[in-house]
Design an enzyme around this catalytic site. Structure first.
Site, PDB file in Angstrom:
ATOM      1  N   HIS A  72       0.844  -1.206   0.000  1.00 50.50           N
ATOM      2  CA  HIS A  72       0.000   0.000   0.000  1.00 50.50           C
ATOM      3  C   HIS A  72       0.873   1.246   0.000  1.00 50.50           C
ATOM      4  CE1 HIS A  72      -4.207  -1.519   1.491  1.00 50.50           C
ATOM      5  NE2 HIS A  72      -3.734  -2.228   0.476  1.00 50.50           N
ATOM      6  N   TYR A 200      -8.780   5.500   8.268  1.00 49.91           N
ATOM      7  CA  TYR A 200      -8.815   5.797   9.703  1.00 49.91           C
ATOM      8  C   TYR A 200      -9.796   6.957   9.879  1.00 49.91           C
ATOM      9  CZ  TYR A 200      -4.376   3.203  10.206  1.00 49.91           C
ATOM     10  OH  TYR A 200      -3.397   2.231  10.208  1.00 49.91           O
ATOM     11  N   LYS A 296       1.967  -0.730  15.168  1.00 50.29           N
ATOM     12  CA  LYS A 296       3.403  -0.835  15.461  1.00 50.29           C
ATOM     13  C   LYS A 296       3.784  -2.079  16.251  1.00 50.29           C
ATOM     14  CE  LYS A 296       4.646   2.844  13.315  1.00 50.29           C
ATOM     15  NZ  LYS A 296       5.126   2.596  11.942  1.00 50.29           N
TER      16      LYS A 296
HETATM   17  C1  PHB Z   1      -5.372  -4.427  11.142  1.00 49.47           C
HETATM   18  O1  PHB Z   1      -5.380  -4.730   9.940  1.00 49.47           O
HETATM   19  O2  PHB Z   1      -5.792  -5.197  12.004  1.00 49.47           O
HETATM   20  C2  PHB Z   1      -4.849  -3.081  11.533  1.00 49.47           C
HETATM   21  C3  PHB Z   1      -4.348  -2.255  10.567  1.00 49.47           C
HETATM   22  C4  PHB Z   1      -3.874  -0.998  10.916  1.00 49.47           C
HETATM   23  C5  PHB Z   1      -3.884  -0.599  12.213  1.00 49.47           C
HETATM   24  C6  PHB Z   1      -4.361  -1.456  13.195  1.00 49.47           C
HETATM   25  C7  PHB Z   1      -4.848  -2.707  12.854  1.00 49.47           C
HETATM   26  O3  PHB Z   1      -3.433   0.619  12.533  1.00 49.47           O
END
Ligand code: PHB
Ligand code: APR
Length: 389
Positions: A72, A200, A296
């Site tokens: 990505h 997000y 992280k």
């Molecule tokens: C996830 O795919 O579970 C995931 C991805 C990004 C994040 C947290 C969890 O910041």
């Protein structure tokens, strides 16, 4: 039994360290309390930094990741009803790899099996001895028998609830902790992702995240109260709440489906100092926990064992500089990732106790962030991962 390095825990940290030590010809044994299926059954995050991708390649277990993982180049912040894309690759020249932690663990376990390396699963009552001296030992019970493993070094890769950190005298260790007043309700479902990149969302009803495991499996999260129980959240309620927190266009496009996993995780920031006690080293969740917002956790576990693997190889080549500076170098990277994860969590979640002023602060920071190349670059640099050294 006698070995050079005794590793406690066959999670991603322990398995990756084992693979890196094997590449260096260093003898080691892994002791794991659970069964392989149990370890594989845990649902965790799935965004890999370039540093972690490089370490998995170095360990010789990157093939399936490159075949099935999704590189990505960016992700979106969603607020005020619209997307604001963070162009990771444009801003840093780097990208991330979307590939589930379960798949990473499976690849490491398969490679370990293929190499005929020793992993003692269902090792009970593991206890650590003599790591403040010159002949550390790990004692445990397996198949009803008591056993002792002697080693030059012990590495605690046994997670937050493990025995390694608990074996250190309280006077020798300092804890730093922040607990957040909410949790994440996560759902795994076999439906196509709502968007080709992660979203997000900051919303007055709380945070939401749209992530994925593949082009046909999604991992979605909503911020929830710590008093909530999974039983309170039907799939229908989950998807309805998620849609309310996303921009209308995403909500209209979002495909619902039956959850194949649903769980609530608390959010915590936690670090111990130091990460070495004589001949005992800590790595991964045994030494630090980050809130999942910045993805992280797995990446820090990988960078810890990346540093430690090199340091132990240097030791067996005659130099102790690496092992003598491991704790300081690992903590320097850990604290930066803790800061980013705390900052991202503070920016994107609803904190009722901060009131209207706190909400305005978030909005002002988001407005500044998406209109400042400098601010977006700083965010992108931390998201793709800071260098190992
Ligand atoms: C996830 O795919 O579970 C995931 C991805 C990004 C994040 C947290 C969890 O910041
Ligand atoms: N004896 C033997 N094994 C133990 C013991 C013990 N006393 N206690 C715990 N373990 C094992 C656990 O069963 C687990 O398999 O140690 C392993 C620790 O694995 P993780 O918790 O996955 O920790 P780590 O390998 O450091 O991986 C960190 O996992 O939790 C995520 O977000 C986190 O992604 C990060 C990654």
């Amino acid at each position: 039994m006698r070995t050079q390095v005794a590793i406690i825990g066959a999670g991603p940290a322990g398995l990756l360290l084992g693979a890196l030590l094997h590449k260096q010809g260093i003898d080691h044994v892994i002791l794991e309390r659970q069964t392989p299926d149990y370890v594989l059954g845990r649902i965790r995050a799935g965004v890999l930094e370039q540093v972690a991708v490089d370490l998995l390649d170095e360990a010789g277990v990157g093939a399936r990741m490159h075949r099935e993982g999704l590189p990505h180049d960016g992700f979106s912040l969603a607020f005020d009803g619209r997307h604001h894309r963070i162009d990771l690759h444009g801003l840093t020249g780097k990208r991330v790899m979307v590939y589930g932690q379960t798949e990473v663990t499976r690849d490491l376990m398969d490679a370990r099996h293929a190499a005929g390396l020793t992993t003692v699963y269902e090792a009970e009552q593991v206890s650590l001895h003599g790591f403040d001296g010159t002949r550390p030992q790990v004692r445990y019970r397996h198949a009803g028998e008591d056993a002792t493993l002697e080693a030059d070094f012990i590495v605690g890769c046994d997670g937050f609830h493990g025995v390694a950190r608990a074996s250190v005298p309280p006077s020798a260790i300092q804890n730093f902790e922040k607990v957040y007043p909410f949790g994440w309700l996560g759902v795994l479902a076999d439906v196509p992702p709502v968007h080709e990149e992660l979203i997000y969302a900051n919303h007055s009803r709380g945070f939401a995240l749209c992530s994925m495991r593949s082009k046909t499996r999604v991992r979605y999260y909503v911020q929830c109260s710590l008093d909530d129980h999974v039983e309170d959240w039907s799939d229908a309620r989950f998807f309805a709440e998620l849609k309310r927190r996303l921009p209308e266009a995403d909500a209209a496009r979002l495909v619902e489906g039956p959850s194949i996993e649903k769980s609530i995780a608390p959010l915590r920031s936690f670090v111990v100092e130091p990460m070495r006690f004589g001949r005992l080293f800590l790595a991964g969740d045994a030494a630090h926990i980050v809130p999942p917002t910045g993805a992280k956790g797995l990446n820090l576990a990988a960078s810890d064992v990346g540093l430690l693997g090199r340091a132990l190889a240097e030791h067996y080549r005659g130099s102790d500089t690496g092992i003598d500076t491991y704790s300081q170098r690992a903590l320097s990277r850990v604290w930066k990732a803790e800061r980013f994860s705390w900052w991202f969590t503070t920016l994107m979640h609803r904190f009722p106790e901060t009131g209207d002023f706190g909400r305005r602060m978030q909005q002002a920071e988001l407005d500044y962030l998406v209109n400042s190349e400098a601010a977006m670059t700083a965010m992108a640099e931390n998201y793709v991962g800071l260098s190992l050294d």
